[in-house]
Design a protein around this motif. Structure first.
Motif, mmCIF file in Angstrom:
data_model
loop_
_atom_site.group_PDB
_atom_site.id
_atom_site.type_symbol
_atom_site.label_atom_id
_atom_site.label_comp_id
_atom_site.label_asym_id
_atom_site.label_seq_id
_atom_site.Cartn_x
_atom_site.Cartn_y
_atom_site.Cartn_z
ATOM 1 N N GLN A 1 10.090 3.504 18.956
ATOM 2 C CA GLN A 1 10.838 4.742 18.734
ATOM 3 C C GLN A 1 12.034 4.457 17.835
ATOM 4 O O GLN A 1 13.138 4.226 18.292
ATOM 5 C CB GLN A 1 11.292 5.343 20.063
ATOM 6 N N ILE A 2 11.788 4.486 16.532
ATOM 7 C CA ILE A 2 12.842 4.245 15.552
ATOM 8 C C ILE A 2 12.995 5.510 14.709
ATOM 9 O O ILE A 2 12.023 6.012 14.157
ATOM 10 C CB ILE A 2 12.491 3.033 14.662
ATOM 11 N N GLU A 3 14.204 6.019 14.638
ATOM 12 C CA GLU A 3 14.519 7.248 13.886
ATOM 13 C C GLU A 3 13.715 8.450 14.367
ATOM 14 O O GLU A 3 13.368 9.326 13.577
ATOM 15 C CB GLU A 3 14.299 7.052 12.379
ATOM 16 N N LEU A 4 13.375 8.488 15.651
ATOM 17 C CA LEU A 4 12.574 9.587 16.182
ATOM 18 C C LEU A 4 13.243 10.204 17.400
ATOM 19 O O LEU A 4 13.800 9.493 18.238
ATOM 20 C CB LEU A 4 11.185 9.082 16.608
ATOM 21 N N LEU B 1 0.859 -1.183 0.000
ATOM 22 C CA LEU B 1 0.000 0.000 0.000
ATOM 23 C C LEU B 1 0.896 1.234 0.000
ATOM 24 O O LEU B 1 1.879 1.297 0.732
ATOM 25 C CB LEU B 1 -0.887 0.015 1.246
ATOM 26 N N LEU B 2 0.550 2.203 -0.821
ATOM 27 C CA LEU B 2 1.281 3.465 -0.886
ATOM 28 C C LEU B 2 0.367 4.556 -0.364
ATOM 29 O O LEU B 2 -0.765 4.701 -0.853
ATOM 30 C CB LEU B 2 1.701 3.760 -2.316
ATOM 31 N N VAL B 3 0.834 5.304 0.643
ATOM 32 C CA VAL B 3 -0.007 6.334 1.238
ATOM 33 C C VAL B 3 0.810 7.577 1.552
ATOM 34 O O VAL B 3 2.013 7.504 1.818
ATOM 35 C CB VAL B 3 -0.702 5.839 2.535
ATOM 36 N N ASP B 4 0.126 8.703 1.522
ATOM 37 C CA ASP B 4 0.706 9.946 2.003
ATOM 38 C C ASP B 4 0.380 10.014 3.489
ATOM 39 O O ASP B 4 -0.782 9.926 3.888
ATOM 40 C CB ASP B 4 0.112 11.140 1.264
ATOM 41 N N SER B 5 1.420 10.157 4.303
ATOM 42 C CA SER B 5 1.262 10.176 5.748
ATOM 43 C C SER B 5 1.890 11.445 6.305
ATOM 44 O O SER B 5 2.568 12.168 5.574
ATOM 45 C CB SER B 5 1.953 8.943 6.357
ATOM 46 N N PRO B 6 1.703 11.705 7.601
ATOM 47 C CA PRO B 6 2.393 12.852 8.197
ATOM 48 C C PRO B 6 3.914 12.729 8.110
ATOM 49 O O PRO B 6 4.624 13.718 8.227
ATOM 50 C CB PRO B 6 1.931 12.808 9.665
ATOM 51 N N MET B 7 4.419 11.505 7.867
ATOM 52 C CA MET B 7 5.861 11.270 7.753
ATOM 53 C C MET B 7 6.342 11.417 6.319
ATOM 54 O O MET B 7 7.526 11.268 6.041
ATOM 55 C CB MET B 7 6.191 9.861 8.248
ATOM 56 N N GLY B 8 5.417 11.662 5.375
ATOM 57 C CA GLY B 8 5.741 11.679 3.950
ATOM 58 C C GLY B 8 5.143 10.449 3.290
ATOM 59 O O GLY B 8 4.339 9.737 3.879
ATOM 60 N N ARG B 9 5.547 10.188 2.060
ATOM 61 C CA ARG B 9 5.044 9.014 1.315
ATOM 62 C C ARG B 9 5.647 7.751 1.917
ATOM 63 O O ARG B 9 6.866 7.630 1.996
ATOM 64 C CB ARG B 9 5.429 9.145 -0.149
ATOM 65 N N VAL B 10 4.787 6.838 2.373
ATOM 66 C CA VAL B 10 5.258 5.596 2.973
ATOM 67 C C VAL B 10 4.643 4.398 2.260
ATOM 68 O O VAL B 10 3.628 4.528 1.574
ATOM 69 C CB VAL B 10 4.950 5.514 4.491
ATOM 70 N N LYS B 11 5.285 3.262 2.448
ATOM 71 C CA LYS B 11 4.784 1.996 1.927
ATOM 72 C C LYS B 11 4.368 1.149 3.126
ATOM 73 O O LYS B 11 5.087 1.106 4.133
ATOM 74 C CB LYS B 11 5.866 1.263 1.136
ATOM 75 N N VAL C 1 5.859 -0.627 7.956
ATOM 76 C CA VAL C 1 5.817 0.681 7.302
ATOM 77 C C VAL C 1 7.234 1.015 6.866
ATOM 78 O O VAL C 1 8.153 1.039 7.688
ATOM 79 C CB VAL C 1 5.275 1.773 8.249
ATOM 80 N N THR C 2 7.404 1.218 5.563
ATOM 81 C CA THR C 2 8.697 1.642 5.038
ATOM 82 C C THR C 2 8.691 3.165 4.982
ATOM 83 O O THR C 2 7.899 3.775 4.250
ATOM 84 C CB THR C 2 8.961 1.050 3.640
ATOM 85 N N LEU C 3 9.541 3.767 5.793
ATOM 86 C CA LEU C 3 9.624 5.224 5.893
ATOM 87 C C LEU C 3 10.298 5.807 4.656
ATOM 88 O O LEU C 3 10.971 5.082 3.907
ATOM 89 C CB LEU C 3 10.417 5.598 7.149
ATOM 90 N N PRO C 4 10.144 7.110 4.430
ATOM 91 C CA PRO C 4 10.824 7.736 3.287
ATOM 92 C C PRO C 4 12.342 7.493 3.285
ATOM 93 O O PRO C 4 12.956 7.443 2.224
ATOM 94 C CB PRO C 4 10.493 9.224 3.446
ATOM 95 N N SER C 5 12.928 7.276 4.458
ATOM 96 C CA SER C 5 14.365 7.012 4.557
ATOM 97 C C SER C 5 14.733 5.604 4.096
ATOM 98 O O SER C 5 15.903 5.297 3.916
ATOM 99 C CB SER C 5 14.829 7.179 6.008
ATOM 100 N N GLY C 6 13.716 4.733 3.955
ATOM 101 C CA GLY C 6 13.970 3.340 3.600
ATOM 102 C C GLY C 6 13.926 2.402 4.796
ATOM 103 O O GLY C 6 13.891 1.182 4.643
ATOM 104 N N THR C 7 13.929 2.952 6.000
ATOM 105 C CA THR C 7 13.838 2.138 7.208
ATOM 106 C C THR C 7 12.460 1.492 7.288
ATOM 107 O O THR C 7 11.443 2.143 7.042
ATOM 108 C CB THR C 7 14.074 2.998 8.466
#
Length: 126
Positions: free
Chosen positions: A96-99, A41-51, A67-73
């Motif tokens: 709490q990952i990358e936050l 699933l591809l969605v626009d989130s408060p974190m940006g475009r995520v998968k 959830v794959t973050l815009p950073s790829g994490t």
């Protein structure tokens, strides 16, 4: 975090697992229409475009999703809908990952608001 919802676990799971309902209750994850690409699933989130990739539908109430973050994490989000004497209990583990601490607190608040929106679909009151 967890929240009891005054509905059957089956009803809560059916509603929450229906991808088209995601923007109705999970605004912390999906701000708009969900685009499907197979089981991704591809969605626009408060974190940006995520998968997002959910586990397959199951009879156990498991709604775990990566959830794959815009950073790829990739962040694995354990989520369950469990039977409870007062209906269904939704349990969500926030990681709490990358936050920063402030960003993590914001995420916790967003997840809590999402679960409240899910509960409000069933008319549940805290």
């Amino acid at each position: 975090m967890s929240r009891v919802i005054s509905a059957t676990p089956q009803a809560v799971y059916e509603f929450a697992s229906e991808i088209d309902n995601l923007p109705k209750w999970a605004a912390g994850l999906a701000l708009a229409e969900v685009v499907r690409d197979g089981d991704l699933l591809l969605v626009d989130s408060p974190m940006g475009r995520v998968k997002i990739r959910f586990v397959e539908w199951n009879r156990f109430g498991v709604l775990d999703h990566d959830v794959t973050l815009p950073s790829g994490t990739v962040v694995t989000n354990p989520m369950r809908v469990l039977a409870h004497p007062d209906g269904a209990e939704v349990v969500f583990t926030v990681r709490q990952i990358e936050l920063t601490d402030d960003e993590f607190a914001r995420d916790v608040d967003m997840v809590a608001a999402d679960i409240e929106r899910l509960a409000s679909h069933f008319g549940s009151q805290s």
